[in-house]
Scaffold this active site. Structure first.
Site, short mmCIF file in Angstrom:
data_model
loop_
_atom_site.label_atom_id
_atom_site.label_comp_id
_atom_site.label_asym_id
_atom_site.label_seq_id
_atom_site.Cartn_x
_atom_site.Cartn_y
_atom_site.Cartn_z
CB THR A 57 -67.67 -5.28 3.89
OG1 THR A 57 -69.13 -5.91 3.63
CG2 THR A 57 -67.15 -4.60 2.57
CD GLN A 114 -67.01 -4.52 -10.50
OE1 GLN A 114 -66.97 -3.40 -11.16
NE2 GLN A 114 -68.06 -4.90 -9.89
CG HIS A 134 -60.81 -5.17 -11.82
ND1 HIS A 134 -61.92 -4.47 -11.23
CD2 HIS A 134 -60.93 -4.66 -13.35
CE1 HIS A 134 -62.59 -3.63 -12.01
NE2 HIS A 134 -61.90 -3.93 -13.09
#
Length: 471
Positions: A57, A114, A134
């Site tokens: 982020t 992930q 993923h």
């Protein structure tokens, strides 16, 4: 997390808990926990790090479950949040680069991610020590020979679909596929198996920026506990696994990891990004005239976009009779006609896109159609090492080098490398200001948390695809 990925992902009503309040340990408590974590890392014989969207982020990529996360806003009937810069230009965070430093110091054995943002690979973390559960929005794979292709642009599709490109391995030529899973896609067995094996071997699994809600991935860290290992969690929101963790920190991931690196007296390496282009100068002879074409493309082929380039200015400084031109559309191409005996100096000024550390760089080309230049191939790893050293020593970007040149009677192809970004993580960068939020005097924690996809807290495994890296 890619906003393109979020929009391509199939709609799913149940994505677990979203929008939970973020909590922050008080400064004194946080410092004590950072010191405790540093001791755990130092004593660890087999450290594995498990990462979620919260570690990305601070690079400008929104997460999923935070107050302004993708799924939080979608549940509130709002659109996908804005990213602060193009996804393909996102730079690894302090935490990404600290993990590179821990691996180089021999403390970190493996990373399980992930995330699909490719920031671990972009940081320079070794592919063989990384499991991307993923997938990766910037990676294609050949289903025939299993060769992976890491791109500098976001792959057009998700869900393990065919892409427009083919494998370049001799005697293969298979149609490439994207590697990013949709909700119903099976976890790639090779990635999952190596992740589970590493968790079982770990004496410490450090979970960073993940809400630990997506199965089967969220259950992997607990495998270390069954074999006498420990789990530590750094996340701003509570997770379903907090009660089983030996240490839970509620704090910004970057601040926590920066503190650990300071205590361990380890340097966080800078992030240096290098991008590539290919020049093709082809000509045909008609009587005493030469019709020539200049094309500037990606080293991955014409169908691959040059995501770091905005435009190219082509000028001829020594020839007033040859007009300069600005190429705005990809693939960048210019056609001209000159006399056969004409020689000229051509200057290409490359204007970089948003997110690059400098605005432009240039290539000088001396053109003589009557003389064929020598072909050569330089050792790629050495050239890139020289560019990295130059950027770090000079504290700037924009350096360039030619990697190879192939000359034929009527065509010349060359590949060029450019340093387009440099991010340092100095001591002052580690002093992250305390965020406004709820103080806690006991707790658990991370940066701006959360994971990627798959099922929400439920059963386990599945099957799918594999490994081998080609840039």
């Amino acid at each position: 997390m890619s906003l393109g990925y979020a929009e391509k992902l199939s709609y799913r009503e149940d994505v677990g808990s979203v929008g939970m309040p973020e909590m922050f340990d008080s400064p004194n408590l946080l410092q004590g926990k950072i010191e405790e974590l540093a001791i755990m890392v130092q004593k660890s014989k087999h450290l594995v790090v498990f990462t979620g969207a919260g570690i990305s982020t601070s690079s400008g990529i929104p997460d999923f479950r935070g107050p302004k996360g993708v799924w939080t806003l979608q549940r509130a009937g709002k659109g996908v949040p804005d990213a602060s810069l193009p996804f393909h230009r996102a730079a690894p965070t302090l935490t990404h680069m600290a993990l590179v430093g821990l691996e180089r110091a021999g403390l970190l054995k493996f990373v399980i991610s992930q995330n699909v943002d490719s920031l671990h690979l972009r940081s320079g973390f070794p592919r063989e020590k990384l499991a991307e559960l993923h997938g990766n929005s910037f990676k294609e794979i050949c289903p025939c020979c299993k060769t992976e292709y890491l791109r500098d642009f976001e792959i057009e599709t998700i869900g393990l679909k065919d892409t427009p490109r083919r494998c370049t391995v001799k005697k293969c030529g298979g149609r490439l596929k994207d590697t990013v899973l949709d909700w119903e896609d099976a976890l790639p067995p090779e990635e999952m198996n190596s992740a589970e094996e590493q968790c079982r071997a770990a004496d410490l699994v450090l979970c960073l920026g993940t809400s630990l809600q997506i199965t089967p991935a969220c259950n992997m860290p607990l495998m270390s506990i069954k074999n006498g290992g420990k789990v530590a969690i750094v996340n701003l929101q509570a997770t379903p696994k907090d009660k089983k963790a030996s240490l839970v920190i509620h704090g910004l991931v970057d601040k926590v990891i920066a503190g650990v690196m300071c205590i361990l007296n380890l340097r966080i390496p800078p992030y240096i990004r290098i991008d590539f282009i290919q020049l093709l100068l082809r000509h045909t002879v008609k009587k005493k005239c030469v019709r020539w074409t200049l094309r500037v493309t990606s080293i991955h082929g014409v169908r691959a976009p040059l995501s770091f380039l905005r435009s190219i200015e082509v000028s001829f400084p020594e020839r007033s009779d040859m007009k300069p031109v600005v190429l705005m559309e990809q693939p960048f191409s210019l056609q001209r006609e000159t006399s056969m005996s004409s020689t000229f100096f051509m200057l290409l000024t490359l204007n970089f896109s948003d997110g690059c550390g400098c605005s432009r760089s240039s290539i000088e080309c001396h053109v003589n159609f009557q003389r064929q230049k020598e072909s050569f191939v330089r050792e790629r790893s050495l050239v890139l090492q020289e560019l990295n050293c130059s950027a770090e020593c000079q504290h700037r970007v924009g350096q360039q080098a030619i990697l190879e040149r192939q000359s034929l009677p009527r065509a010349e192809t060359s590949a060029h490398a450019f340093v387009t970004n440099l991010v340092r993580y100095d001591a002052e960068d580690l002093k992250v200001a305390e965020p406004k939020g709820t103080w806690m005097d006991s707790g658990s924690g991370s940066n701006n948390n959360r994971p990627t996809k798959r099922q929400v807290e439920g059963p386990s495994g599945y099957p799918a695809s594999p490994k081998k890296l080609k840039c």
